[in-house]
Design an enzyme around this catalytic site. Structure first.
Site, PDB file in Angstrom:
ATOM      1  N   GLU A 171      10.136   7.761 -16.696  1.00 40.85           N
ATOM      2  CA  GLU A 171       8.754   8.189 -16.941  1.00 40.85           C
ATOM      3  C   GLU A 171       8.291   7.745 -18.322  1.00 40.85           C
ATOM      4  O   GLU A 171       7.127   7.380 -18.515  1.00 40.85           O
ATOM      5  CB  GLU A 171       8.641   9.713 -16.784  1.00 40.85           C
ATOM      6  CG  GLU A 171       8.742  10.125 -15.326  1.00 40.85           C
ATOM      7  CD  GLU A 171       8.973  11.612 -15.118  1.00 40.85           C
ATOM      8  OE1 GLU A 171       8.955  12.032 -13.962  1.00 40.85           O
ATOM      9  OE2 GLU A 171       9.188  12.345 -16.094  1.00 40.85           O
ATOM     10  N   HIS A 218       0.833  -1.217   0.000  1.00 40.30           N
ATOM     11  CA  HIS A 218       0.000   0.000   0.000  1.00 40.30           C
ATOM     12  C   HIS A 218       0.865   1.265   0.000  1.00 40.30           C
ATOM     13  O   HIS A 218       0.447   2.308   0.513  1.00 40.30           O
ATOM     14  CB  HIS A 218      -0.943   0.038   1.212  1.00 40.30           C
ATOM     15  CG  HIS A 218      -1.652  -1.248   1.476  1.00 40.30           C
ATOM     16  ND1 HIS A 218      -2.838  -1.588   0.872  1.00 40.30           N
ATOM     17  CD2 HIS A 218      -1.307  -2.315   2.257  1.00 40.30           C
ATOM     18  CE1 HIS A 218      -3.214  -2.793   1.286  1.00 40.30           C
ATOM     19  NE2 HIS A 218      -2.292  -3.261   2.108  1.00 40.30           N
ATOM     20  N   SER A 240      15.355  20.882 -15.873  1.00 36.04           N
ATOM     21  CA  SER A 240      14.173  21.700 -16.115  1.00 36.04           C
ATOM     22  C   SER A 240      14.622  23.007 -16.748  1.00 36.04           C
ATOM     23  O   SER A 240      15.664  23.556 -16.396  1.00 36.04           O
ATOM     24  CB  SER A 240      13.464  21.963 -14.790  1.00 36.04           C
ATOM     25  OG  SER A 240      12.698  23.146 -14.879  1.00 36.04           O
ATOM     26  N   LYS A 273      16.610  20.985 -10.671  1.00 35.70           N
ATOM     27  CA  LYS A 273      15.939  19.709 -10.932  1.00 35.70           C
ATOM     28  C   LYS A 273      16.722  18.747 -11.818  1.00 35.70           C
ATOM     29  O   LYS A 273      17.476  19.140 -12.680  1.00 35.70           O
ATOM     30  CB  LYS A 273      14.563  19.960 -11.554  1.00 35.70           C
ATOM     31  CG  LYS A 273      13.642  20.612 -10.532  1.00 35.70           C
ATOM     32  CD  LYS A 273      12.201  20.513 -10.877  1.00 35.70           C
ATOM     33  CE  LYS A 273      11.689  19.116 -10.929  1.00 35.70           C
ATOM     34  NZ  LYS A 273      10.285  19.081 -11.312  1.00 35.70           N
TER      35      LYS A 273
END
Ligand code: ARG
Length: 457
Positions: A290, A156, A277, A283
């Site tokens: 992804e 979970h 970024s 970043k």
């Protein structure tokens, strides 16, 4: 001039050509189509359709085309042919004249395309098996380099019980092993030859279908001509294998994205597989991961699309089936790219073993261990579970780990707790106690890892 122009008085419309022509994508089958034609020329020569000399002329011209196909130097864009089959035939006719007009005797584009696409699929299955072996090797590599690292295991997405890092790696190795075995299975099923089945009913020429099959590396001929020209199960099976494996990769990507997050901070990824970024200079985004997750959409879509395309088709061939190619070509390309980048990402993983261990300790993962300790002292499990829960509550209030509570503090909740409790609350202790086959203890994990190292191709 099309292959079938004889009974037509008017040419095709521009829009019909756009909807009907497949050369823009079935050019990918060029070398398979040429090899199929070489085999076919031998078969019809034996059947008395071609003389030895004619067969030789055709074979030589086809071999020269094959070289061009394999070096990517065939000029498809200059051609106005409808599909790869007419492209190859028209090119031969241009070079050899009438003898090339004999090649299509007894053959149809229906058995031809079914043969070409099975050959293409078989070759890509072999490449994908090699790709999957590489991903396995990368996982085994990072597991070997970080054998003793412990990190939290989750259910979970809540910290549940700590696990050894190689145990996490080997979970994905198991999935990729199943993906490989799926490819072996479907390869065996697809490896039958449709050539000689004609348009749908078989051919009248006395060709040897067994010989054709073995010449092209097939195990045997397909046994029913109607089925042979209209079966696309092999496309569906490869799309399913691609979808399942992409799903596995997506889950792995999701785990790694989380491990790489500022919140977890268990791993860092190499500059070569991350991006920055344009706005926020701090970043470093896990874009490769992804995209491994994101590309599942189109691969699953191709499987769904092909199932729907096939479901209503009467026997035998229908042009709907031309839609089999783009989806599979794309799915195989995306799967291949993702398997390759997966290796680069995995090879670049740097673990922060301190942060992993800290997180593994912080989640009160040793509460079950404490309950088992009390069980060993004669307390029924349900009561022990209760006491252990109260200990967690007390520790939470004091913002401490269980093992940071003093013996007095622990004794307030159960007089049976003694100094020996601290040993069993240690992270390594509770991990390694899970020494059962398939468990996360150092013994079973080391054995499983050694077995994988020994299996590496
Ligand atoms: N381009 C076609 C395909 O990919 C080849 C088969 C054409 N057959 C036909 N009967 N028109 O399906």
């Amino acid at each position: 001039m099309s292959l079938w122009g004889g009974r037509f008085q008017d040419g095709s419309s521009e829009m019909f050509r756009r909807v009907n022509d497949s050369l823009p994508f079935d050019r990918a089958l060029a070398s398979q189509d040429i090899r199929g034609s070489i085999t076919w020329s031998k078969a019809i020569c034996k059947a008395g359709v071609l003389t030895q000399d004619e067969q030789q002329q055709l074979e030589q011209a086809l071999q020269a085309l094959l070289v061009k196909a394999e070096t990517g130097t065939l000029d498809f864009d200059a051609s106005s042919e409808e599909d790869i089959h007419s492209f190859v035939e028209a090119t031969l006719i241009e070079q050899l004249g009438d003898v090339a007009r004999k090649l299509h005797t007894g053959r149809s584009r229906n058995d031809q395309v079914a043969t070409d696409f099975r050959l293409w699929t078989r070759e890509h299955v072999d490449l994908l098996i090699a790709d999957l072996e590489n991903v396995k090797a990368s996982l085994v590599g990072t597991a070997t380099n970080n054998k003793t690292v412990i990190l939290p295991g989750y259910t979970h997405l809540q910290r549940a019980q700590p696990v050894r890092y190689p145990h996490w790696c080997l979970a994905y190795v198991e999935m990729f092993k199943r993906d490989i075995s799926r490819l072996h299975d479907l390869r065996a099923r697809l490896n039958q030859s449709p050539l000689g089945c004609g348009a749908l009913a078989g051919t009248t020429y006395p060709i040897d279908r067994h010989e054709i099959a073995s010449d092209l590396g097939f195990d045997s001929p397909c046994l029913n001509s109607l089925d042979a020209v209209s079966d696309r199960d092999f496309v569906l099976e490869l799309l399913f294998a691609a979808s399942t494996s992409m799903m596995h990769m997506s889950r792995m990507a999701e785990d790694l994205i989380f491990f790489n997050s500022g919140e977890a901070g268990f791993i860092t990824l190499g500059d070569e597989v991350t991006s920055g970024s344009s706005l926020m200079p701090q970043k470093k985004n896990p874009d490769a991961l992804e995209l491994m997750r994101g590309k599942c959409g189109r691969v699953f879509g191709s499987l769904q699309g092909m199932l729907v395309t096939m479901k209503g088709l009467p026997l035998a061939y229908n042009k709907d089936m031309q839609e089999d190619k783009e989806g599979l070509l794309d799915a195989v390309t995306q799967w291949h790219i993702c398997l390759c980048i997966a290796c680069e990402v995995i090879d670049s993983i740097k673990l922060d073993s301190e942060r992993c261990a800290k997180a593994a300790r912080e989640g009160y993962a040793n509460a079950t261990e404490l309950a088992d300790y009390l069980v060993a002292k004669g307390i029924p499990f349900r009561t022990a579970h209760d006491i252990s829960g109260q200990v967690v509550l007390a520790a939470l209030e004091k913002k401490k780990a269980i093992e940071e509570l003093s013996l007095e503090e622990l004794k307030q909740l159960s007089g049976l707790i003694e100094n020996d409790v601290y040993e069993i609350l240690q992270l390594e202790y509770l991990v390694d106690k899970r020494s059962i086959l398939g468990g996360t203890g150092i013994d079973p994990v080391s054995k499983a890892l050694a077995a994988e190292v020994a299996q590496l191709k």
